[in-house]
Design a protein around this motif. Structure first.
Motif, short mmCIF file in Angstrom:
data_model
loop_
_atom_site.label_atom_id
_atom_site.label_comp_id
_atom_site.label_asym_id
_atom_site.label_seq_id
_atom_site.Cartn_x
_atom_site.Cartn_y
_atom_site.Cartn_z
N MET A 37 30.77 57.94 56.11
CA MET A 37 31.65 59.08 55.87
C MET A 37 31.65 59.50 54.41
O MET A 37 32.49 60.31 53.99
N LEU A 38 30.72 58.97 53.65
CA LEU A 38 30.67 59.27 52.22
C LEU A 38 30.12 60.67 51.96
O LEU A 38 29.34 61.19 52.76
N PRO A 39 30.49 61.28 50.84
CA PRO A 39 29.92 62.59 50.49
C PRO A 39 28.47 62.43 50.04
O PRO A 39 27.95 61.31 49.96
N GLN A 40 27.82 63.52 49.73
CA GLN A 40 26.44 63.48 49.26
C GLN A 40 26.38 62.83 47.88
O GLN A 40 27.33 62.86 47.10
N MET A 41 25.23 62.22 47.60
CA MET A 41 25.02 61.60 46.29
C MET A 41 25.21 62.65 45.19
O MET A 41 24.75 63.79 45.31
N GLY A 42 25.94 62.28 44.16
CA GLY A 42 26.18 63.20 43.06
C GLY A 42 27.48 63.96 43.17
O GLY A 42 27.94 64.58 42.21
N GLU A 43 28.10 63.90 44.35
CA GLU A 43 29.38 64.59 44.54
C GLU A 43 30.54 63.67 44.13
O GLU A 43 30.38 62.45 44.00
N GLU A 44 31.71 64.29 43.96
CA GLU A 44 32.88 63.52 43.56
C GLU A 44 33.47 62.78 44.75
O GLU A 44 33.48 63.27 45.87
N ILE A 45 33.96 61.56 44.49
CA ILE A 45 34.59 60.76 45.52
C ILE A 45 35.83 60.09 44.94
O ILE A 45 35.86 59.75 43.75
N LYS A 46 36.85 59.92 45.77
CA LYS A 46 38.04 59.19 45.37
C LYS A 46 38.24 58.03 46.33
O LYS A 46 38.25 58.23 47.55
N LEU A 47 38.37 56.83 45.78
CA LEU A 47 38.57 55.65 46.60
C LEU A 47 39.86 54.95 46.20
O LEU A 47 40.11 54.71 45.01
N HIS A 48 40.69 54.65 47.19
CA HIS A 48 41.90 53.87 46.96
C HIS A 48 41.46 52.40 46.89
O HIS A 48 40.77 51.92 47.79
N THR A 49 41.84 51.72 45.83
CA THR A 49 41.23 50.42 45.56
C THR A 49 42.21 49.26 45.47
O THR A 49 43.40 49.42 45.18
N TYR A 50 41.64 48.09 45.72
CA TYR A 50 42.35 46.81 45.54
C TYR A 50 41.48 45.95 44.62
O TYR A 50 40.29 45.75 44.89
N LEU A 51 42.06 45.45 43.55
CA LEU A 51 41.33 44.62 42.60
C LEU A 51 41.59 43.15 42.90
O LEU A 51 42.73 42.69 42.85
N ASN A 52 40.54 42.44 43.25
CA ASN A 52 40.64 41.01 43.54
C ASN A 52 40.13 40.23 42.34
O ASN A 52 38.97 40.36 41.94
N VAL A 53 41.01 39.43 41.75
CA VAL A 53 40.66 38.67 40.55
C VAL A 53 40.52 37.19 40.90
O VAL A 53 41.45 36.57 41.41
N ARG A 54 39.32 36.65 40.65
CA ARG A 54 39.06 35.23 40.86
C ARG A 54 38.65 34.61 39.53
O ARG A 54 38.43 35.31 38.55
N GLU A 55 38.54 33.29 39.53
CA GLU A 55 38.14 32.61 38.29
C GLU A 55 36.74 33.03 37.86
O GLU A 55 36.45 33.11 36.67
N ASP A 56 35.88 33.28 38.85
CA ASP A 56 34.48 33.56 38.52
C ASP A 56 34.07 35.01 38.72
O ASP A 56 32.91 35.37 38.53
N ALA A 57 35.01 35.87 39.13
CA ALA A 57 34.61 37.26 39.39
C ALA A 57 35.83 38.17 39.51
O ALA A 57 36.94 37.73 39.78
N MET A 58 35.58 39.46 39.26
CA MET A 58 36.57 40.51 39.52
C MET A 58 35.90 41.50 40.46
O MET A 58 34.83 42.03 40.16
N GLN A 59 36.51 41.73 41.63
CA GLN A 59 35.90 42.59 42.63
C GLN A 59 36.83 43.73 43.01
O GLN A 59 38.04 43.54 43.17
N LEU A 60 36.24 44.92 43.15
CA LEU A 60 37.00 46.09 43.59
C LEU A 60 36.65 46.38 45.04
O LEU A 60 35.48 46.43 45.42
#
Length: 203
Positions: A37-60
């Motif tokens: 369902m993503l837009p075409q490459m190069g177009e604007e996108i807005k994603l609602h995010t959750y930031l997961n913080v671990r000792e060895d990584a930060m993931q969105l």
């Protein structure tokens, strides 16, 4: 806390996208179901995010709608399910499909997600049963502030009963929901009226 990212979609990988925000590329993990369902490459996108913080990584982790994000938050609140598990479930089931599976006790549907066993699926049902509402599925997503929402009060009860009746007749939860949402409640005042119109929408 990063609540959302908005920028140019610059790359799509197997399980994540890269969004350029002011010259910084953010790698955001997404449900597989949303990738189509993503837009075409190069177009604007807005994603609602959750930031997961671990000792060895930060993931969105990102979602196209706020509703998907809220359901994801509920999922990772279940003991034994981390962000990757929550993402796996939402890759297999939509937020509305998950609501219906939880409220109908359908552990098989939830355990169809990769990495989610029967016991974990049953735990999801037990822990989320009181936190998910079938009527939320009947509310239109992304409505304007002035729009009149449906799904609450007497109308919401009628719609809910109609969806449950269609499922009892053997129709899928998603198609039943869509059929009921198409019914004009100004014309259909009772469960029977809604069912008649919804059945027409299924053919």
């Amino acid at each position: 806390m990063i609540s959302y990212v908005r920028g140019e979609l610059t790359a799509v990988e197997k399980d994540k996208v890269i969004v350029d925000v002011g010259g910084v590329g953010y790698g955001v993990f997404m449900p597989e179901a949303s990738m189509g369902m993503l837009p075409q490459m190069g177009e604007e996108i807005k994603l609602h995010t959750y930031l997961n913080v671990r000792e060895d990584a930060m993931q969105l982790f990102g979602f196209l709608t706020r509703d998907d994000l809220e359901v994801f938050r509920l999922l990772i609140g279940v003991s034994g399910i981390g962000p990757k598990g929550g993402l796996s479930i939402l890759s297999k089931l939509t937020a509305d499909d998950l609501r219906f599976a939880v409220l109908s006790g359908d552990a098989k549907a939830i355990s169809s997600a990769p990495g989610i066993g029967k016991k974990t699926a049953e735990k999801v049902i037990i822990e989320l049963k009181d936190k998910l509402d079938l009527e939320e599925m009947l509310e239109p997503k992304d409505i304007s502030p002035s729009a009149e929402p449906i799904g609450g009060g007497l109308a919401g009860e009628i719609q809910t009963e109609a969806v449950q009746a269609l499922v009892a007749l053997g129709y899928g939860s998603t198609e039943s929901l869509r059929a009921v949402k198409k019914v004009d409640l100004e014309q259909a005042k009772t469960v029977e009226d809604v069912l008649k119109q919804a059945l027409k929408n299924l053919f």
